[in-house]
Design an enzyme around this catalytic site. Structure first.
Site, PDB file in Angstrom:
ATOM      1  N   LYS A   1       0.812  -1.287  -0.085  1.00  0.00           N
ATOM      2  CA  LYS A   1      -0.073  -0.134  -0.021  1.00  0.00           C
ATOM      3  C   LYS A   1       0.983   1.158   0.090  1.00  0.00           C
ATOM      4  O   LYS A   1       0.631   2.134  -0.663  1.00  0.00           O
ATOM      5  CB  LYS A   1      -1.009  -0.035   1.235  1.00  0.00           C
ATOM      6  CG  LYS A   1      -2.030  -1.163   1.129  1.00  0.00           C
ATOM      7  CD  LYS A   1      -2.863  -1.244   2.245  1.00  0.00           C
ATOM      8  CE  LYS A   1      -3.754  -2.469   2.107  1.00  0.00           C
ATOM      9  NZ  LYS A   1      -4.299  -3.016   3.327  1.00  0.00           N
TER      10      LYS A   1
ATOM     11  N   ASP B   1     -11.039   3.158   3.766  1.00  0.00           N
ATOM     12  CA  ASP B   1     -11.315   1.910   3.879  1.00  0.00           C
ATOM     13  C   ASP B   1     -12.594   1.551   3.791  1.00  0.00           C
ATOM     14  O   ASP B   1     -13.325   0.366   3.420  1.00  0.00           O
ATOM     15  CB  ASP B   1     -10.571   0.962   5.116  1.00  0.00           C
ATOM     16  CG  ASP B   1      -9.588   0.007   4.435  1.00  0.00           C
ATOM     17  OD1 ASP B   1      -9.407  -0.315   3.434  1.00  0.00           O
ATOM     18  OD2 ASP B   1      -8.873  -0.630   5.358  1.00  0.00           O
TER      19      ASP B   1
ATOM     20  N   GLN C   1      -4.272  -1.639   9.286  1.00  0.00           N
ATOM     21  CA  GLN C   1      -4.185  -3.051   9.040  1.00  0.00           C
ATOM     22  C   GLN C   1      -4.637  -3.857   9.936  1.00  0.00           C
ATOM     23  O   GLN C   1      -4.336  -3.942  10.963  1.00  0.00           O
ATOM     24  CB  GLN C   1      -2.577  -3.303   8.738  1.00  0.00           C
ATOM     25  CG  GLN C   1      -2.455  -4.481   7.874  1.00  0.00           C
ATOM     26  CD  GLN C   1      -2.998  -4.437   6.424  1.00  0.00           C
ATOM     27  OE1 GLN C   1      -3.075  -3.359   5.668  1.00  0.00           O
ATOM     28  NE2 GLN C   1      -3.777  -5.735   6.325  1.00  0.00           N
TER      29      GLN C   1
END
Ligand code: NAP
Length: 287
Positions: free
Chosen positions: A53, A120, A97
């Site tokens: 990422k 997200d 994460q």
């Protein structure tokens, strides 16, 4: 029949390239899009995802802020970090994460992220807005799947879409986006009886169970679009999806591979959401 391939890698590259002029336009207004990525602990798979990422950000011109907390960090320490990032005007998107090491509460951390930085799309407000058909940030993986359908000219309207998996991150938002696109949606899970009889009705089949080889050729309607979200490891350590690719490709009309399908699209949509967040922030500051 041999299915046509849905090349997620190529589509992700196109979407990322299309961000370049938007990032230049933001820079001209004095804004560089910024994404903060928080990693807790030393799980090797999570570390790889985070590296990918961050690299994607660097390649695209998005500033990345990497925050690495030790495995034994407290929930409070993590929440403090998230709150500080919420206040940081140079950070437009925040990603934690998952999964977090036990006993940390991942959903509580997601809820601490300002919903307009939740790129997200996992915050309850974003999940709720998606449910209402008014998404603010779409969850990246289902958003990527919708873009894949668009890229092959498949309009979900009036089609029967079957989603295997009902997680908050993939299955449920996937079902909601397909529903908003006027598909008739069936959502399956581990308690579903006779899965094959349902998947055989699917014009669009999205597999997101995390079970290697779950979807076999006899479970697929001839000509169907099959999108494989699953990421599993073979005994040899290779990446494999939920779909028996070799067998299903002779039945399906379209099929996405693993690797090179949904995975790169998830990262691309994270970048898209981050640029969108920066544009909204710039507009709200009158830039
Ligand atoms: P998850 O939270 O473990 O959810 C899996 C879902 O699949 C659950 O709803 C479960 O049902 C259902 N399920 C499991 N076995 C089943 C079976 N035999 N028949 C029908 N349903 C079954 O996983 P997730 O986070 O949604 O991720 C799903 C997969 O996608 C994983 O392999 C993950 O690694 C992958 N993934 C890939 C990407 C990407 O970018 N490529 C992104 C996210 C996730 P219950 O609810 O009844 O337990």
């Amino acid at each position: 029949m041999t299915a046509r391939l849905i090349d997620g890698k190529a589509l992700a590259a196109q979407l990322r390239a299309a961000l370049a002029p938007r990032i230049v336009a933001l820079r001209e207004r004095g804004v560089q899009p910024g994404l903060a990525v928080l990693l807790v602990g030393d799980d090797p798979a999570s570390a790889v995802y985070v590296r990918n990422k961050i690299k994607a950000c660097e390649d695209t011109g998005i500033r990345s802020v990497f925050e690495h907390l030790p495995a034994g960090s407290s929930q409070d320490a993590l929440l403090r970090k998230v709150r500080a990032l919420n206040q940081d005007a140079r950070v437009h998107g925040i990603l934690v994460q998952m999964p977090l090491p036990k006993p940390l509460d991942g959903q509580a951390v997601v809820e601490a992220i300002a919903f307009d930085k939740d790129v997200d799309g996992l915050h309850a407000t974003n999940a709720g807005l998606t449910l209402m058909g008014q998404p603010h940030f779409r969850s990246c993986t289902p958003y990527g799947v919708m873009k894949m359908l668009e890229s092959i000219g498949v309009d979900p309207a009036g089609k029967h879409a079957v989603v295997i998996g009902r997680s908050n991150m993939v299955g449920k938002p996937m079902a909601m986006l397909l529903l908003s696109a006027n598909a008739t949606v069936t959502l399956c899970h581990s308690g579903t009886k006779d899965l094959a009889s349902i998947t055989r009705q699917a014009d669009i089949l999205v597999a997101a169970a995390g079970r290697r080889g779950l979807v076999t050729a006899d479970m697929v309607k001839p000509g169907a679009v099959v999108i494989d979200v699953g990421t599993n490891k073979t005994p040899e350590g290779k990446l494999a999806g939920d779909v028996d690719f070799e067998a299903v490709k002779s039945v399906a009309g379209w099929i996405s591979p693993v690797p090179g399908g949904v995975g790169p699209m998830t990262i691309a949509m994270l970048l898209v959401n981050t640029v969108e967040a920066a544009e909204r922030a710039a507009r709200s500051q009158g830039r």
